[in-house]
Design a protein around this motif. Structure first.
Motif, PDB file in Angstrom:
ATOM      1  N   THR A  28       0.856  -1.134   0.043  1.00 48.62           N
ATOM      2  CA  THR A  28      -0.117   0.171   0.146  1.00 48.62           C
ATOM      3  C   THR A  28       0.996   1.167  -0.062  1.00 48.62           C
ATOM      4  OG1 THR A  28      -1.595   1.128   1.262  1.00 48.62           O
ATOM      5  CG2 THR A  28       0.021  -0.038   2.671  1.00 48.62           C
ATOM      6  N   THR A  29       0.231   2.327  -0.658  1.00 49.08           N
ATOM      7  CA  THR A  29       1.026   3.539  -0.453  1.00 49.08           C
ATOM      8  C   THR A  29       0.069   4.378   0.581  1.00 49.08           C
ATOM      9  OG1 THR A  29      -0.383   4.355  -2.398  1.00 49.08           O
ATOM     10  CG2 THR A  29       1.835   3.428  -2.804  1.00 49.08           C
ATOM     11  N   LEU A  30      -0.775   4.132   0.998  1.00 49.95           N
ATOM     12  CA  LEU A  30      -1.770   4.936   1.790  1.00 49.95           C
ATOM     13  C   LEU A  30      -1.019   5.345   3.079  1.00 49.95           C
ATOM     14  CD1 LEU A  30      -5.226   2.802   1.999  1.00 49.95           C
ATOM     15  CD2 LEU A  30      -4.634   4.843   0.556  1.00 49.95           C
ATOM     16  N   ILE A  31       0.028   4.517   3.806  1.00 49.91           N
ATOM     17  CA  ILE A  31       0.501   5.168   5.021  1.00 49.91           C
ATOM     18  C   ILE A  31       1.394   6.177   4.565  1.00 49.91           C
ATOM     19  CG2 ILE A  31       2.431   4.440   6.731  1.00 49.91           C
ATOM     20  CD1 ILE A  31       1.330   1.717   6.434  1.00 49.91           C
ATOM     21  N   GLY A  32       2.424   6.224   3.422  1.00 51.24           N
ATOM     22  CA  GLY A  32       3.119   7.306   2.924  1.00 51.24           C
ATOM     23  C   GLY A  32       2.300   8.454   2.592  1.00 51.24           C
ATOM     24  N   ASP A  33       1.337   8.294   1.795  1.00 53.21           N
ATOM     25  CA  ASP A  33       0.368   9.451   1.321  1.00 53.21           C
ATOM     26  C   ASP A  33      -0.128  10.224   2.686  1.00 53.21           C
ATOM     27  OD1 ASP A  33       0.885   8.572  -1.140  1.00 53.21           O
ATOM     28  OD2 ASP A  33      -1.084   7.675  -1.407  1.00 53.21           O
ATOM     29  N   ALA A  34      -0.689   9.319   3.586  1.00 51.96           N
ATOM     30  CA  ALA A  34      -1.084   9.918   4.915  1.00 51.96           C
ATOM     31  C   ALA A  34      -0.120  10.818   5.600  1.00 51.96           C
ATOM     32  CB  ALA A  34      -1.670   8.808   5.910  1.00 51.96           C
ATOM     33  N   GLU A  81      -0.371  14.702   6.307  1.00 50.72           N
ATOM     34  CA  GLU A  81      -0.289  15.242   7.486  1.00 50.72           C
ATOM     35  C   GLU A  81       0.644  16.425   7.868  1.00 50.72           C
ATOM     36  OE1 GLU A  81       0.429  13.781  12.161  1.00 50.72           O
ATOM     37  OE2 GLU A  81       0.063  12.518  10.772  1.00 50.72           O
ATOM     38  N   LYS A  82       1.773  16.379   7.223  1.00 54.64           N
ATOM     39  CA  LYS A  82       2.759  17.387   7.214  1.00 54.64           C
ATOM     40  C   LYS A  82       2.351  18.636   6.428  1.00 54.64           C
ATOM     41  CE  LYS A  82       6.814  14.217   7.168  1.00 54.64           C
ATOM     42  NZ  LYS A  82       7.885  13.647   6.631  1.00 54.64           N
ATOM     43  N   GLU A  83       1.703  18.427   5.401  1.00 57.30           N
ATOM     44  CA  GLU A  83       1.259  19.361   4.534  1.00 57.30           C
ATOM     45  C   GLU A  83      -0.012  20.286   5.389  1.00 57.30           C
ATOM     46  OE1 GLU A  83       0.242  22.050   1.508  1.00 57.30           O
ATOM     47  OE2 GLU A  83       1.897  20.773   1.919  1.00 57.30           O
ATOM     48  N   LEU A  84      -0.661  19.563   5.927  1.00 55.41           N
ATOM     49  CA  LEU A  84      -1.733  20.144   6.869  1.00 55.41           C
ATOM     50  C   LEU A  84      -1.232  21.028   7.923  1.00 55.41           C
ATOM     51  CD1 LEU A  84      -4.512  17.700   6.832  1.00 55.41           C
ATOM     52  CD2 LEU A  84      -4.565  19.604   5.557  1.00 55.41           C
ATOM     53  N   ILE A  85      -0.129  20.580   8.571  1.00 53.40           N
ATOM     54  CA  ILE A  85       0.677  21.280   9.366  1.00 53.40           C
ATOM     55  C   ILE A  85       1.432  22.605   9.051  1.00 53.40           C
ATOM     56  CG2 ILE A  85       2.718  21.229  11.304  1.00 53.40           C
ATOM     57  CD1 ILE A  85       2.054  18.243  11.555  1.00 53.40           C
ATOM     58  N   LYS A  86       1.994  22.528   7.851  1.00 55.69           N
ATOM     59  CA  LYS A  86       2.648  23.652   7.144  1.00 55.69           C
ATOM     60  C   LYS A  86       1.764  24.730   6.574  1.00 55.69           C
ATOM     61  CE  LYS A  86       6.132  24.659   3.760  1.00 55.69           C
ATOM     62  NZ  LYS A  86       6.727  24.072   2.453  1.00 55.69           N
ATOM     63  N   ASN A  87       0.611  24.131   6.095  1.00 58.45           N
ATOM     64  CA  ASN A  87      -0.547  24.949   5.372  1.00 58.45           C
ATOM     65  C   ASN A  87      -1.970  24.387   5.897  1.00 58.45           C
ATOM     66  OD1 ASN A  87       1.224  26.593   3.708  1.00 58.45           O
ATOM     67  ND2 ASN A  87       1.381  24.513   2.476  1.00 58.45           N
ATOM     68  N   PRO A  88      -2.419  24.914   6.930  1.00 56.39           N
ATOM     69  CA  PRO A  88      -3.786  24.468   7.523  1.00 56.39           C
ATOM     70  C   PRO A  88      -4.826  24.644   6.511  1.00 56.39           C
ATOM     71  CG  PRO A  88      -2.607  25.899   9.199  1.00 56.39           C
ATOM     72  CD  PRO A  88      -1.867  25.958   7.862  1.00 56.39           C
ATOM     73  N   PRO A  89      -5.885  23.720   6.547  1.00 60.53           N
ATOM     74  CA  PRO A  89      -6.866  23.654   5.462  1.00 60.53           C
ATOM     75  C   PRO A  89      -7.689  25.012   5.709  1.00 60.53           C
ATOM     76  CG  PRO A  89      -7.507  21.949   7.380  1.00 60.53           C
ATOM     77  CD  PRO A  89      -6.011  22.542   7.421  1.00 60.53           C
ATOM     78  N   PRO A  90      -8.718  25.233   4.787  1.00 61.06           N
ATOM     79  CA  PRO A  90      -9.139  26.514   4.881  1.00 61.06           C
ATOM     80  C   PRO A  90     -10.591  26.142   5.716  1.00 61.06           C
ATOM     81  CG  PRO A  90      -9.768  25.474   2.788  1.00 61.06           C
ATOM     82  CD  PRO A  90      -8.504  24.666   3.580  1.00 61.06           C
ATOM     83  N   SER A  91     -10.988  27.216   6.363  1.00 61.12           N
ATOM     84  CA  SER A  91     -12.152  27.132   7.158  1.00 61.12           C
ATOM     85  C   SER A  91     -13.396  27.173   6.417  1.00 61.12           C
ATOM     86  CB  SER A  91     -12.257  28.320   8.364  1.00 61.12           C
ATOM     87  OG  SER A  91     -12.256  29.665   7.833  1.00 61.12           O
ATOM     88  N   GLU A  92     -14.579  27.048   6.919  1.00 65.10           N
ATOM     89  CA  GLU A  92     -15.852  27.202   6.272  1.00 65.10           C
ATOM     90  C   GLU A  92     -16.132  28.823   5.745  1.00 65.10           C
ATOM     91  OE1 GLU A  92     -18.095  25.258   5.361  1.00 65.10           O
ATOM     92  OE2 GLU A  92     -17.006  23.464   6.108  1.00 65.10           O
ATOM     93  N   ALA A  93     -15.426  29.728   6.792  1.00 64.94           N
ATOM     94  CA  ALA A  93     -15.456  31.051   6.550  1.00 64.94           C
ATOM     95  C   ALA A  93     -14.898  31.574   5.316  1.00 64.94           C
ATOM     96  CB  ALA A  93     -15.104  31.851   7.710  1.00 64.94           C
ATOM     97  N   SER A 123      -9.746  21.568   1.399  1.00 61.61           N
ATOM     98  CA  SER A 123     -10.966  21.194   2.565  1.00 61.61           C
ATOM     99  C   SER A 123     -11.138  19.640   2.685  1.00 61.61           C
ATOM    100  CB  SER A 123     -11.912  22.163   2.430  1.00 61.61           C
ATOM    101  OG  SER A 123     -12.909  21.549   1.327  1.00 61.61           O
ATOM    102  N   LYS A 124     -10.992  19.206   1.537  1.00 63.57           N
ATOM    103  CA  LYS A 124     -11.068  17.565   1.971  1.00 63.57           C
ATOM    104  C   LYS A 124     -10.084  17.008   2.378  1.00 63.57           C
ATOM    105  CE  LYS A 124     -13.916  17.877  -2.394  1.00 63.57           C
ATOM    106  NZ  LYS A 124     -14.286  17.338  -3.960  1.00 63.57           N
ATOM    107  N   LEU A 125      -8.923  17.348   2.462  1.00 64.68           N
ATOM    108  CA  LEU A 125      -7.643  16.645   2.939  1.00 64.68           C
ATOM    109  C   LEU A 125      -7.885  16.598   4.496  1.00 64.68           C
ATOM    110  CD1 LEU A 125      -4.723  18.884   1.399  1.00 64.68           C
ATOM    111  CD2 LEU A 125      -5.698  16.655   0.748  1.00 64.68           C
ATOM    112  N   LYS A 126      -7.678  15.090   4.775  1.00 64.58           N
ATOM    113  CA  LYS A 126      -7.981  14.959   6.208  1.00 64.58           C
ATOM    114  C   LYS A 126      -6.582  13.848   6.586  1.00 64.58           C
ATOM    115  CE  LYS A 126     -12.265  16.328   6.165  1.00 64.58           C
ATOM    116  NZ  LYS A 126     -12.462  17.610   6.731  1.00 64.58           N
ATOM    117  N   PRO A 127      -6.272  14.015   7.780  1.00 69.01           N
ATOM    118  CA  PRO A 127      -5.166  13.450   8.521  1.00 69.01           C
ATOM    119  C   PRO A 127      -5.451  12.123   8.622  1.00 69.01           C
ATOM    120  CG  PRO A 127      -6.064  14.926  10.247  1.00 69.01           C
ATOM    121  CD  PRO A 127      -6.774  15.143   8.794  1.00 69.01           C
TER     122      PRO A 127
END
Length: 241
Positions: free
Chosen positions: A118-124, A128-140, A190-194
């Motif tokens: 699987t590549t899911l572990i590496g992709d996850a 996670e690193k991307e979301l820490i560096k650039n947080p996902p957009p809020s609903e606002a 916004s669809k990116l989830k850790p």
């Protein structure tokens, strides 16, 4: 002097006929070239004369899945029991060495799920690193982007209604497209989830490299059996886990 060939397990290709002789083109998968045999005819420098032809039965050319054209492995993967009869394999000492796949989706001998690929572990981890560096957009943020798209769209409609100049309308449309692209990027982020993606409490493999679960094989028997049915004498020492 070459020894006579007593038998050849193969399929018949084209069948040119002319005058008092006819040719049969055979291929048992042992080499890319066909073997041309003469059913009847005059002598030539090198020839293979047929002693006996056993007619098994007719084949409808419109339905037979193996045309004379070069076939891709992707096409042959849908008719695995015919693939060994094509020129995609080679022979050695009357036995064919089969390269069975190391990665498989089959649960061989009840232990197939032991080593998952699987590549899911590496992709996850990357997500996670991307979301820490650039947080996902809020609903606002997304609502603001939608409002901007609506505003730019209304501006374009007003300019067209007022029959404004082409340059002014083009510039306004460019701003609208820019706003739409920004909204699309925000919605995608916004669809990116850790973590590893899940569905109904189970790992969701649609985003995996093979789009479904795959494993290191524990047996090559399943794949070898299809070749054994086609050309009989086969063997393999491919790695298993």
């Amino acid at each position: 002097m070459a020894e006579p060939v007593r038998s050849s397990r193969s399929g018949v290709g084209s069948r040119p006929v002319g005058g008092s002789f006819a040719f049969l083109e055979l291929n048992d998968g042992s080499c890319p070239a066909n073997l041309q045999v003469i059913v009847e005819g005059t002598k030539q420098r090198v020839e293979l004369r047929v002693e006996n032809v056993h007619h098994v039965g007719p084949v409808d050319p419109a339905k037979y899945p193996l045309p004379k054209t070069r076939l891709t492995l992707e096409f042959l993967s849908d008719i695995v029991h015919f693939r060994p009869r094509t020129n995609t394999i080679s022979a050695k000492h009357s036995f064919l060495y089969i390269h069975t796949p190391i990665v498989t989706t089959s649960d061989c001998e009840g232990a197939g799920e032991m080593f998952q690929v699987t590549t899911l572990i590496g992709d996850a981890e990357k997500v996670e690193k991307e979301l820490i560096k650039n947080p996902p957009p809020s609903e606002a943020d997304i609502e603001a982007a939608k409002a901007l798209v609506k505003e730019k769209g209304e501006a374009v409609a007003q300019l067209k209604s007022a029959k404004a100049g082409k340059a002014e309308i083009t510039a306004s449309e460019a701003e609208l497209n820019k706003a739409k692209e920004n909204l699309s990027r925000l919605e995608e982020r916004s669809k990116l989830k850790p973590g590893i993606p899940q569905k109904d409490g189970k790992i969701h493999c649609s985003q995996d490299i093979f789009a479904h679960q795959a494993f290191l094989t524990v047996s090559g028997q399943l794949q070898v059996e299809t070749y054994a049915c086609a050309v009989c004498s086969v063997y393999t020492f491919r790695p298993t886990f």
